[in-house]
Write a protein that holds these residues in place. Structure first.
Motif, PDB file in Angstrom:
ATOM      1  N   LYS A 138       0.757  -1.321  -0.140  1.00  0.00           N
ATOM      2  CA  LYS A 138      -0.238  -0.169  -0.015  1.00  0.00           C
ATOM      3  C   LYS A 138       0.892   1.664   0.261  1.00  0.00           C
ATOM      4  O   LYS A 138       1.114   1.485   0.539  1.00  0.00           O
ATOM      5  CB  LYS A 138      -0.789   0.321   1.311  1.00  0.00           C
ATOM      6  N   THR A 170      -3.814   5.243  -1.450  1.00  0.00           N
ATOM      7  CA  THR A 170      -5.042   5.403  -1.304  1.00  0.00           C
ATOM      8  C   THR A 170      -4.779   6.815  -0.599  1.00  0.00           C
ATOM      9  O   THR A 170      -3.849   6.772  -1.001  1.00  0.00           O
ATOM     10  CB  THR A 170      -4.935   4.157   0.064  1.00  0.00           C
ATOM     11  N   ASP A 191      -7.228   4.754  10.536  1.00  0.00           N
ATOM     12  CA  ASP A 191      -7.750   4.586   8.566  1.00  0.00           C
ATOM     13  C   ASP A 191      -6.716   3.886   8.600  1.00  0.00           C
ATOM     14  O   ASP A 191      -6.891   2.763   7.857  1.00  0.00           O
ATOM     15  CB  ASP A 191      -7.547   5.957   8.527  1.00  0.00           C
ATOM     16  N   ASN A 235      -6.978  -0.312   7.067  1.00  0.00           N
ATOM     17  CA  ASN A 235      -7.245   0.188   5.216  1.00  0.00           C
ATOM     18  C   ASN A 235      -5.912  -0.585   5.415  1.00  0.00           C
ATOM     19  O   ASN A 235      -5.331  -1.263   3.543  1.00  0.00           O
ATOM     20  CB  ASN A 235      -7.788   1.395   4.463  1.00  0.00           C
TER      21      ASN A 235
END
Length: 821
Positions: free
Chosen positions: A437, A466, A806, A810
């Protein structure tokens, strides 16, 4: 959520322990003569509670095999820790009473402490907030960084110019840190790589290093607020693997006997050594590798203590967050370790890395995306360079070629290796290729990362990029630094807002309550009185607490545009000289910033602000309507004094250049009203507080792009705006530097002949207009009070607790400590 934690000590018990520790820390009977000893004794008393909780935390995570986040950051701007720790342990009142019975004010004891000088700006302050939230939310986390001896530098001004001196933050020790010699690591450097053929035809690579550095860990406990958790920030200090050459010493070569030690210790000597020379580049590169290698070895060691040689659980137990590109070499070090030391197949090692690493991007500025020369890699880390080439080959041939076959331009654009006169390694590309990520730090920033910075990577890896909007910890940045406002909020908010910041929204219903407005603004005034005293003590400048306190505190950089404020100050000064009765509320501009030692224009901006301040502050003709103060040595402790007193928060970066900002959040949380561009987190702050409670101005991201597309010419603004022209021409005279005309010309040259790269002149007129509107709003006391209250009430989104949640939901997939156990 964790239940309320019982106070671990009574006032009497706390005082008794402080007196016991004083027996060892003070040789004086008269405590009044030795507040430093009292500080140390209080810290040691608190540490008894802290380390007991740390032991319990470690025991829990070991028993429950908790997945851990390992946060790698080159900076941690921690500030002082005593006040924060007392608040987080619910011991503040206890300590205050105990210290008072010894004849001291607790605030005076705080002043005896030093900021932990482990960072520079927002990157480090964010990391500190995240560690606070991880502990508060009961997650298993370890921060990894460098145990800098000097940090960045202590800033002083001499005749207006910045002077850098060493920041001796731990000259007499740091009461919070503990050395952990049992976790020492040995880090190889330089040398060569040997290829050895195995019986099965495969080739084994052996790195024969030319030098070994010892990494000594120092642990700083991170105390959660009203939680069961104490985590650790582990900082690596560099030392020589062999300290002292007796033979050279005995032969009379006294300095040479220490050479290995001195060379090794240089690695952790200073944050961001100047890299304008080849030697400086090599030192910074080694510095990054040193802390990454120590951290990777430590992560593996901690894992093996629980799971032995069973690697099947490694990616399930461990996630590593790279805070910017500085720790990127950790990727190559883990690859090297798995392949060379644990006989992993290349594909298996790479697959594991792709399950473990995540990367936070903090900038859109090309110059801030790190690149290192291939030659430097080859000299310092020859084995890592081989692995780097193999990753790049796999990436280009197996992934890029499938989406863009035979597209050599695309290969060149995406390659981890940048071709040119000198081959360079694009560290950000390595991060994106390897991490599972990649996040930006505000919605507009993350969108620009996808559309402008890494559009091809976003196409190649559609679910990888993201957003996690930054946040700040309300424990330090409101509860601890603004106690009067905290008590007022306590009286109106039923829940513990310091742990559930969104509950502050309750306060919005009091925004029009006359009594609450008076209480709120009275607290702001009291904070301004205190800051005025600090300004007088630090600079000798007398300022009125009745003036607007207009604050711009952040790293000194052109894109943050301190010189836009500066240009507007010149314009106001001209207006006042032309008409001493010019209608404006008295305003004090308060700057706080350090310029990187090698950043010429940033240092010239500081000089210009200081010289103009000298003139304005001593000009009786303007009747005190305008004052300018540049506070020396900006740091966390100073921010804690400035932020509660701020009326106006200057967040005026060029749209599309500031990733997020966190000062904007801290200032608004404490009731400052923002004047800013639609950049970074300003966009989301505006959405939360509403258009009526913020002053937005200037070109948008799309406008800035259009200016560039149409051929931006700063002389168009210079020639067509009389005020801009007069202010810039003023800088070429000796009005502010008698006998030295042109000493302030650098700013004018950068804006005109230098092309005004951050479009300052394009935003000036709108900025001036927004300031006029701000001035009018401040004169309406009821309206301004309402705006300030709404800003505090609407900051619930911008807690670092929300940011961490968050990340957890995620990216990291962590489970908090069960409060019932």
């Amino acid at each position: 959520m964790a239940t309320a934690i019982k106070k671990p000590l009574t006032t009497a018990q706390f005082k008794k322990k402080v007196l016991q520790h004083l027996n060892f820390t003070s040789s004086q009977d008269d405590l009044a003569q030795n507040p430093t000893a009292v500080l140390k004794a209080v810290c040691l008393t608190v540490n008894e509670v802290v380390y007991e909780k740390l032991t319990e935390t470690n025991k829990y995570h070991k028993e429950h095999k908790s997945r851990s986040i390992n946060y790698l950051s080159l900076e941690y701007l921690m500030g002082r820790m005593l006040s924060n720790n007392l608040h987080n342990l619910d011991l503040f009142d206890v300590a205050q009473k105990a210290v008072a019975s010894l004849g001291f004010e607790i605030e005076d004891i705080f002043e005896e402490g030093h900021d932990l000088a482990l960072g520079n700006g927002g990157l480090g302050r964010l990391a500190a907030c995240f560690l606070d939230s991880l502990a508060t939310m009961d997650f298993n986390a370890v921060g990894y960084g460098i145990h800098y001896e000097h940090g960045l530098f202590k800033q002083q001004f001499h005749q207006g110019r910045q002077i850098e001196t060493p920041d001796e933050w731990r000259e007499y020790g740091n009461p919070w840190e503990v050395c952990r010699p049992e976790a020492v690591q040995y880090i190889p450097l330089f040398g060569h790589v040997e290829s050895i053929a195995n019986n099965d035809g495969s080739v084994k690579k052996v790195w024969h290093s030319g030098q070994t550095i010892k990494g000594v860990p120092w642990d700083v406990p991170i105390v959660g607020y009203n939680s069961k958790t104490v985590n650790v920030l582990r900082l690596w200090e560099s030392r020589a693997s062999s300290h002292f050459d007796w033979d050279q010493f005995n032969s009379g070569a006294y300095q040479d006997a220490h050479s290995a030690q001195n060379h090794a210790e240089t690695i952790s000597k200073v944050l961001y050594p100047n890299d304008e020379t080849d030697a400086g580049k090599e030192l910074r590169f080694i510095q990054q590798y040193f802390f990454c290698a120590c951290s990777i070895k430590d992560i593996i060691k901690r894992y093996q203590e629980q799971f032995g040689d069973d690697w099947s659980q490694f990616s399930k137990q461990v996630v590593i967050q790279l805070n910017d590109t500085h720790p990127t070499i950790a990727i190559l070090e883990l690859m090297r370790t798995l392949i060379d030391e644990y006989d992993f197949a290349w594909n298996d090692a790479f697959a594991m890395c792709r399950e473990i690493f995540a990367y936070t991007n903090h900038t859109l500025l090309p110059e801030a995306l790190e690149k290192w020369s291939v030659a430097l890699f080859d000299r310092v880390l020859p084995r890592h360079l081989e692995i780097l080439f193999s990753i790049n080959e796999f990436f280009l041939n197996e992934e890029v070629a499938k989406l863009w076959p035979n597209d050599h331009q695309m290969r060149g654009r995406l390659s981890i290796i940048e071709e040119g006169p000198e081959k360079m390694v694009r560290m950000a590309h390595l991060c994106v290729v390897t991490s599972f990520k990649v996040n930006g730090v505000a919605q507009i920033h993350s969108d620009l990362v996808k559309s402008d910075l890494f559009p091809e990577f976003n196409q190649l890896y559609p679910n990888k990029l993201t957003n996690v909007t930054n946040g700040v910890t309300p424990r330090r940045w409101l509860k601890a630094c603004n106690p009067e406002l905290s008590k007022l909020l306590d009286s109106k908010v039923k829940t513990d807002w310091a742990k559930n910041l969104s509950s502050l929204s309750t306060v919005a219903k009091f925004a029009d309550d006359e009594k609450f407005q008076q209480e709120f603004m009275s607290i702001k005034h009291n904070n301004k009185v205190k800051l005025a005293e600090e300004i007088l003590a630090s600079t000798g400048v007398v300022v009125s607490p009745d003036a607007i306190f207009d604050v711009q505190i952040k790293r000194l950089h052109e894109y943050k545009r301190q010189h836009l404020s500066f240009l507007h100050i010149l314009a106001l000064y001209r207006r006042l000289l032309a008409d001493p009765d010019y209608d404006m509320h008295p305003r004090v501009y308060i700057f706080g910033a350090k310029a990187a030692p090698g950043y010429y224009l940033a240092k010239e901006i500081i000089y210009a602000i200081n010289k103009v301040a000298d003139k304005i502050n001593n000009d009786d003709r303007i009747n005190g309507k305008l004052k300018v103060v540049f506070m020396p040595n900006y740091r966390v402790t100073l921010a804690e004094k400035i932020i509660p007193a701020a009326d106006v928060s200057e967040q005026i970066s060029t749209a599309g250049k500031e990733a997020s900002g966190t000062g904007n959040m801290k200032l608004a949380l404490n009731g400052a009203v923002t004047i800013g561009t639609l950049d970074g987190a300003n966009v989301e702050i505006a959405e939360e507080v509403g258009d009526d409670n913020i002053f937005i101005f200037g070109n948008t991201v799309d406008d800035i792009k259009a200016l560039a597309a149409n051929g931006y010419n700063p002389y168009d603004y210079y020639n067509n705006d009389e005020e801009i022209k007069a202010c810039l021409d003023w800088l070429h005279t000796d009005y502010f530097t008698p006998g030295k005309p042109g000493e302030l010309s650098a700013i004018a040259h950068s804006l005109l002949d230098g092309g005004d790269p951050y479009r300052l002149l394009a935003d000036f007129a709108d900025y001036a207009k927004a300031n006029t509107a701000l001035d009018q709003a401040y004169k309406d006391k009821t309206r301004w009070a309402r705006m300030a209250i709404i800003n505090t009430a609407k900051m619930g989104k911008f807690t670092s607790d929300r940011s961490i949640q968050d990340y957890v939901d995620n990216i990291w997939k962590l489970t908090p400590m069960n409060s019932k156990n």
